[in-house]
Structure formats: structure tokens, C-alpha cells
Design an enzyme around this catalytic site. Sequence first.
Site, mmCIF file in Angstrom:
data_model
loop_
_atom_site.group_PDB
_atom_site.id
_atom_site.type_symbol
_atom_site.label_atom_id
_atom_site.label_comp_id
_atom_site.label_asym_id
_atom_site.label_seq_id
_atom_site.Cartn_x
_atom_site.Cartn_y
_atom_site.Cartn_z
ATOM 1 N N ASP A 271 -6.446 -43.066 25.411
ATOM 2 C CA ASP A 271 -5.429 -43.972 25.959
ATOM 3 C C ASP A 271 -6.082 -44.815 27.048
ATOM 4 O O ASP A 271 -7.134 -44.438 27.590
ATOM 5 C CB ASP A 271 -4.250 -43.167 26.530
ATOM 6 C CG ASP A 271 -2.935 -43.936 26.394
ATOM 7 O OD1 ASP A 271 -2.973 -45.152 26.131
ATOM 8 O OD2 ASP A 271 -1.865 -43.314 26.557
ATOM 9 N N ASP B 74 3.064 -53.245 63.508
ATOM 10 C CA ASP B 74 4.268 -53.681 62.773
ATOM 11 C C ASP B 74 4.091 -53.600 61.264
ATOM 12 O O ASP B 74 4.943 -54.042 60.498
ATOM 13 C CB ASP B 74 4.644 -55.120 63.180
ATOM 14 C CG ASP B 74 3.528 -56.118 62.874
ATOM 15 O OD1 ASP B 74 2.476 -55.689 62.338
ATOM 16 O OD2 ASP B 74 3.710 -57.307 63.164
ATOM 17 N N ARG C 75 9.658 -44.459 24.039
ATOM 18 C CA ARG C 75 9.778 -44.163 25.477
ATOM 19 C C ARG C 75 11.251 -44.047 25.844
ATOM 20 O O ARG C 75 12.040 -44.947 25.578
ATOM 21 C CB ARG C 75 9.087 -45.265 26.301
ATOM 22 C CG ARG C 75 9.079 -44.959 27.782
ATOM 23 C CD ARG C 75 8.079 -45.799 28.552
ATOM 24 N NE ARG C 75 6.699 -45.338 28.447
ATOM 25 C CZ ARG C 75 6.201 -44.260 29.066
ATOM 26 N NH1 ARG C 75 6.993 -43.501 29.804
ATOM 27 N NH2 ARG C 75 4.945 -43.931 28.930
ATOM 28 N N GLU D 177 1.710 -55.066 59.456
ATOM 29 C CA GLU D 177 0.953 -56.176 58.859
ATOM 30 C C GLU D 177 -0.521 -55.816 58.709
ATOM 31 O O GLU D 177 -1.089 -55.104 59.544
ATOM 32 C CB GLU D 177 1.073 -57.430 59.729
ATOM 33 C CG GLU D 177 2.442 -58.062 59.658
ATOM 34 C CD GLU D 177 2.517 -59.363 60.438
ATOM 35 O OE1 GLU D 177 1.521 -59.744 61.082
ATOM 36 O OE2 GLU D 177 3.597 -59.990 60.411
ATOM 37 N N LYS E 22 5.522 -43.052 19.124
ATOM 38 C CA LYS E 22 6.347 -42.526 20.211
ATOM 39 C C LYS E 22 7.453 -43.514 20.576
ATOM 40 O O LYS E 22 7.315 -44.725 20.375
ATOM 41 C CB LYS E 22 5.488 -42.201 21.438
ATOM 42 C CG LYS E 22 5.351 -43.327 22.445
ATOM 43 C CD LYS E 22 4.574 -42.985 23.693
ATOM 44 C CE LYS E 22 4.492 -44.226 24.589
ATOM 45 N NZ LYS E 22 3.499 -44.189 25.640
ATOM 46 N N THR F 17 2.186 -40.419 34.204
ATOM 47 C CA THR F 17 2.897 -39.148 34.442
ATOM 48 C C THR F 17 2.440 -38.052 33.484
ATOM 49 O O THR F 17 2.903 -36.919 33.585
ATOM 50 C CB THR F 17 4.412 -39.325 34.247
ATOM 51 O OG1 THR F 17 4.666 -39.597 32.849
ATOM 52 C CG2 THR F 17 4.971 -40.442 35.103
ATOM 53 N N ARG G 297 1.477 -52.923 32.467
ATOM 54 C CA ARG G 297 2.340 -52.450 31.381
ATOM 55 C C ARG G 297 3.623 -53.258 31.259
ATOM 56 O O ARG G 297 4.255 -53.269 30.212
ATOM 57 C CB ARG G 297 2.678 -50.967 31.587
ATOM 58 C CG ARG G 297 1.486 -50.065 31.324
ATOM 59 C CD ARG G 297 1.847 -48.616 31.463
ATOM 60 N NE ARG G 297 2.146 -48.236 32.839
ATOM 61 C CZ ARG G 297 2.557 -47.033 33.214
ATOM 62 N NH1 ARG G 297 2.733 -46.089 32.313
ATOM 63 N NH2 ARG G 297 2.772 -46.756 34.482
ATOM 64 N N GLN G 298 4.000 -53.930 32.354
ATOM 65 C CA GLN G 298 5.244 -54.723 32.298
ATOM 66 C C GLN G 298 4.919 -56.140 31.815
ATOM 67 O O GLN G 298 5.044 -57.106 32.541
ATOM 68 C CB GLN G 298 5.897 -54.753 33.675
ATOM 69 C CG GLN G 298 6.336 -53.373 34.157
ATOM 70 C CD GLN G 298 7.096 -53.470 35.465
ATOM 71 O OE1 GLN G 298 8.027 -54.233 35.609
ATOM 72 N NE2 GLN G 298 6.679 -52.670 36.448
ATOM 73 N N THR H 85 3.039 -39.154 27.869
ATOM 74 C CA THR H 85 2.525 -39.616 26.566
ATOM 75 C C THR H 85 1.527 -38.601 26.003
ATOM 76 O O THR H 85 1.607 -38.221 24.837
ATOM 77 C CB THR H 85 1.848 -40.993 26.737
ATOM 78 O OG1 THR H 85 2.824 -41.901 27.252
ATOM 79 C CG2 THR H 85 1.273 -41.508 25.439
#
Length: 312
Positions: free
Chosen positions: A217, A36, A193, A38, A191, A222, A95-96, A225
Site C-alpha cells: 500500500d 501566541d 470504506r 505563531e 474494499k 489507522t 487522499r482527499q 485497510t
Amino acid sequence: MGFLLFSGTANLALAGAIADSAGIPLGRAEIETFPDGELHVTVAESVRGRDVYLLQPTPAPAERHIFELLLLADACRRGGAERVTGVLPYVGYARQDRRTAPGEAPAARVMADVLATGRFHRLVAIDLHSAALEGFFPIPLEHLSAVPVLVQALRERGVRPGVVVAPDLGAAKLAERYAGLLELPVAIVHKTRLSGAEVRVRQISGAVRGLAPLIVDDMISTGGTISAAVAALRDAGSESEIIVAATHALLVGPARERLAQASLASLFVTDSVLGGRVPGLPLHCVSVAPLLAQVLTRLHDDTPLEGFSITD
Ligand code: R5P
């Protein structure tokens, strides 16, 4: 008695390399997925009274990787482990770290809260997206840097850049760390975004004309940058041999194509997430296993992390 090391499924190769480097066997843990969907986790050896380290970076699917880690931690606690430390060479969602628009959730903060439910004695991370993230965690966090390891790899390969370039303002502190070790000046690409995968360069501060750039960096996702910084540097008259060093090589979506098109001279990354070769890229994957093996040994022995921890 030495420490025990178990691993989730996110980077078993790195866990094996840390165990080899520390001269210990990798602990036996079984992680299966029920029909299932889990997860089912079993720590298959005694942890009673032991100092236990759980390795699990949290790239996508971060939710699964985090839950595996929490189940491993719970199993160790219930098994009587004396100390349980979560080792996350890469911390997803970092990053958030703030709300940029109404209605958003600062996911990095939520991630820190979720990890705290694991009741870890402490956490270990490498090159977090920002040092300020440390304060999000209500438990001690050892913030390590892979910069010395990557600089050593550059030196061993005879790479001699003329300027360290931060591909955005957020990477300026990281660039200073590289520049300090390499005794080089720093330039910063400014930069904007546009979306999760698209960025635009506004200007470059600092001299780059005629110099061989080393773009640094914390991570490549992706590749937007890095490829924007490469194009801006070439427009600004830098040397065409461009080197990139980044700690976390997520390389998602168009990253491989973008990096191939950027015609880099070399790309240095660590195995915090990625292992092995990437066809078509001049990749040097440097292992953080020796660094982690030394740090875990010091934590186990309760000796200072001077020279390893960013915050020491
Ligand atoms: C951003 O602030 C980070 O430090 C990286 O520059 C960025 O997340 C890399 O993402 P991408 O490769 O998708 O541009």
C-alpha cells in the site's frame, strides 16, 4: 558549488540522513513558536545564488508543516536563492482528491494550490496516493517511488512471497510495480470504506490460496485497510505468514494495536514519516535518504532522473 539542504521540523532525522548520504552539512535554519502560537523562521546562513532544497513531509499537523515550508521558501527567495525546491517525501491530504459527497472540499487540490504559493522551482514527492495528483500541481513535480528500495529490503531479508496483494483497487497500480520487480502475480482485495477508520472487504480477485501474500500500500494510517485485507486473505486460505510493505507509516489511532493483532510475519515501511522502532511490531524501517540524496544531486546537476521518477 554543491546544493544546500534545509529542513522543517517534520522529519529532522531524515534530513540529517539525506545530508550525510549526499556528503553535505545540513543547512542551519531556526524554527520557533512564539508565545501566541505563531511560527518564526530564520534561515541562518547565506543562500544567495544557491540551489536550495527544503525537506518537509506533511503529515499531521499538516497545516503547521506546510506553513513552515512556505516560510522557509520565502526566507530563501528573499535571501537571493537561485532555485528553491520543496522536497515532500509524504504529501498530506492527498487522499482527499475528489468530492465524494455534496458540500465537501477536494482538499488535495487546495493543498496543491497552497504549495504553489511557495513559488518553488519544483517539488519532489514519493509514492503519492495517486499518480493523477501530479496534475493538481501547477509547478513541476518529480514523482519518485520507494518501491525499488522496499523490494531491495525484502530481497536482503530473504523474504519470498508468492503473490502481491493490493488491499484495495486504488493500490492496484502500485501492486503491479512490486509484481513487475518480483516477477509475481497480483491479487486485489475489493474494499468498501465505512468511515475514516473502518473498512469492509467484499471479495478478492486473483489466486491467493496456499500462497504467501505480500500486501502493498502507499500508506498505513489507522491500519484498518491492512487488517481487513489480512483477515480476508486468511479466510481465503492464503499462507498464514503475511508480509506487508507500505511507503508511508503514519500509524495513527488504533494502527499499532491492529497491526499487532494481525500477527504479520514482517512489516516493511520507509522513514518518509516514521523513524526508528515500533515496539510489538515486526517492523523493518528502510531509509529513503540514499534515494533522495541521489535524486537531489541529479536535480542539482540537471541530469535526468531515469529509473528514479515514476513518470520518466
Ligand atoms: C487508501 O486508499 C490508501 O491507499 C490506504 O489504503 C489507506 O488510506 C490506509 O488507511 P488506513 O490504514 O486507515 O486503512
